[in-house]
Scaffold this motif. Structure first.
Motif, mmCIF file in Angstrom:
data_model
loop_
_atom_site.group_PDB
_atom_site.id
_atom_site.type_symbol
_atom_site.label_atom_id
_atom_site.label_comp_id
_atom_site.label_asym_id
_atom_site.label_seq_id
_atom_site.Cartn_x
_atom_site.Cartn_y
_atom_site.Cartn_z
ATOM 1 N N LYS A 49 0.833 -1.201 0.000
ATOM 2 C CA LYS A 49 0.000 0.000 0.000
ATOM 3 C C LYS A 49 0.872 1.257 0.000
ATOM 4 O O LYS A 49 0.564 2.235 -0.691
ATOM 5 N N TYR A 50 1.952 1.240 0.767
ATOM 6 C CA TYR A 50 2.857 2.382 0.832
ATOM 7 C C TYR A 50 3.514 2.624 -0.526
ATOM 8 O O TYR A 50 3.595 3.764 -0.994
ATOM 9 N N GLN A 51 3.980 1.546 -1.170
ATOM 10 C CA GLN A 51 4.609 1.677 -2.483
ATOM 11 C C GLN A 51 3.618 2.216 -3.512
ATOM 12 O O GLN A 51 3.977 3.047 -4.361
ATOM 13 N N GLU A 52 2.362 1.744 -3.466
ATOM 14 C CA GLU A 52 1.336 2.238 -4.383
ATOM 15 C C GLU A 52 1.073 3.723 -4.156
ATOM 16 O O GLU A 52 0.896 4.478 -5.114
ATOM 17 N N MET A 53 1.062 4.139 -2.897
ATOM 18 C CA MET A 53 0.831 5.546 -2.582
ATOM 19 C C MET A 53 1.976 6.411 -3.110
ATOM 20 O O MET A 53 1.744 7.471 -3.703
ATOM 21 N N ILE A 54 3.212 5.953 -2.931
ATOM 22 C CA ILE A 54 4.380 6.691 -3.420
ATOM 23 C C ILE A 54 4.323 6.821 -4.940
ATOM 24 O O ILE A 54 4.545 7.903 -5.498
#
Length: 87
Positions: A49-54
């Motif tokens: 989820k963090y990578q997708e947000m970045i």
């Protein structure tokens, strides 16, 4: 006063948290609907989820400047290097 912990700290900068009765009602319903069973999605879920947000934020910034993000295939990634004067 009821301490809601990280719930309030995590969401205050982004958006106001719902009123406490709403928060408690949602929490109660979730516990009631799942019979109190909690399944942790795991660290990989949160990392993804963090990578997708970045990536989403990077795409938005590039789009605002009139640019486009193009993914690099693994084969191309291994052959890329900085330019050198060896010829």
């Amino acid at each position: 006063m009821l301490f809601t912990g990280a719930y309030d700290r995590a969401w205050v900068p982004q958006k106001p948290s719902p009123p406490l009765p709403t928060f408690l009602a949602r929490l109660f319903y979730q516990m009631w609907a799942t019979a109190g069973q909690y399944t942790d999605p795991g660290m990989d879920y949160y990392e993804q989820k963090y990578q997708e947000m970045i990536l989403k934020n990077l795409r938005n910034k590039a789009h605002a400047q009139g640019l486009e993000i193009v993914p690099i295939s693994p084969e191309q990634q291994n052959t890329l290097s900085s330019p050198t004067l060896d010829t």
